[in-house]
Design an enzyme around this catalytic site. Sequence first.
Site, short mmCIF file in Angstrom:
data_model
loop_
_atom_site.label_atom_id
_atom_site.label_comp_id
_atom_site.label_asym_id
_atom_site.label_seq_id
_atom_site.Cartn_x
_atom_site.Cartn_y
_atom_site.Cartn_z
N GLU A 70 0.83 -1.20 0.00
CA GLU A 70 0.00 0.00 0.00
C GLU A 70 0.87 1.25 0.00
OE1 GLU A 70 -2.53 0.98 3.33
OE2 GLU A 70 -3.73 2.26 2.06
N ASP A 87 -1.43 -4.87 2.95
CA ASP A 87 -1.92 -3.64 3.58
C ASP A 87 -1.46 -3.69 5.03
OD1 ASP A 87 -3.20 -1.39 4.43
OD2 ASP A 87 -5.11 -1.86 3.47
N ILE A 89 -1.77 -1.52 7.59
CA ILE A 89 -2.89 -1.22 8.50
C ILE A 89 -4.11 -0.96 7.64
CG2 ILE A 89 -3.81 0.21 10.37
CD1 ILE A 89 -1.01 1.16 11.04
N ASP A 90 -4.98 -1.96 7.52
CA ASP A 90 -6.26 -1.71 6.85
C ASP A 90 -7.22 -1.22 7.93
OD1 ASP A 90 -8.18 -1.66 4.83
OD2 ASP A 90 -8.88 -3.67 5.32
N THR A 92 -7.14 2.36 8.55
CA THR A 92 -6.29 3.43 9.11
C THR A 92 -7.10 4.50 9.84
OG1 THR A 92 -5.06 3.12 7.08
CG2 THR A 92 -4.25 4.82 8.54
N ASP A 215 -6.63 -4.14 -0.06
CA ASP A 215 -7.77 -4.19 0.88
C ASP A 215 -8.47 -5.56 0.83
OD1 ASP A 215 -7.64 -1.37 1.44
OD2 ASP A 215 -8.78 -0.96 -0.38
#
Length: 263
Positions: A70, A87, A89-90, A92, A215
Amino acid sequence: MALGTALWTVMTGAARKAARAMKRDFGEVEQLQVSRKGPSDFVSAADIKAEKTLRVELEKARPKFGFLLEEGGEIKGADPQHRWIIDPIDGTTNFLHGIPHFAISIALQMDKEIIAGLVFNPITEEMFYAEKGKGAFLNDRRLRVSARSDMGDAIIATGIPFRGIPGHKPFLSRLERVMEVTAGVRRMGTASLDLAFVAAGRCDGFWEAGLKPWDIAAGLLLVQEAGGFISDLSGGKTMLASGDVLAANSRLHRPLLSLLKDG
Ligand code: IPD
Ligand code: CA
């Protein structure tokens, strides 16, 4: 069985390592909420740090694989067949606001096909993991999508477009059609966990438009391996390219698709 394989060891090891610092950073964010500047720079730093840890750990175990990150974008590997899609930190925005619902998402692609997927919430310590043909698991429990066939009993997750993201009008028209016939719609703010929740039978379906490959890559495999159906919003298979996703149990996928297609 997907648990205990060499890939599982590599992927869960990397996720747990990144999660340790992420949990500490999340604790710090809760403190920073009240400061005037807010925690956003700190959160970007946490994101970049997590991505670096994941990359270093996965590279140690599989030095030739490429990456789609990402934050860092595409990194070609010596092995053109394999690529990690990550990802760090999905969710955020949840993280930034001190809401403990976010996840690390890692998928492994081989020749364009997703062959392994992991979604880990560091706060609840729920580890969702699947490998192609080997089933989907939550920690050590095998997952199945829900068996609900009546739309009137179904809970459907979604993602609402926000400032700077197109598609507000079509979203509202789809929402209206879905809310009229279901038991409820949820917007929890982490697409990878929405998909994991469909795999776990907690939600009966999930749709969102305009997502990014990182994602959804891991979550799509979770749903499939838990016996669910996945498509884009026209019933095709362009999910990773278009970012449009509908995931549901096998009974509700078709009726949901008829509600959602045509914008
Ligand atoms: C977001 C989350 C959210 C979805 C957004 C995504 P991020 O990812 O998955 O649930 O609605 O479309 O961008 O930015 O938090 O990694
Ligand atoms: Ca994301």
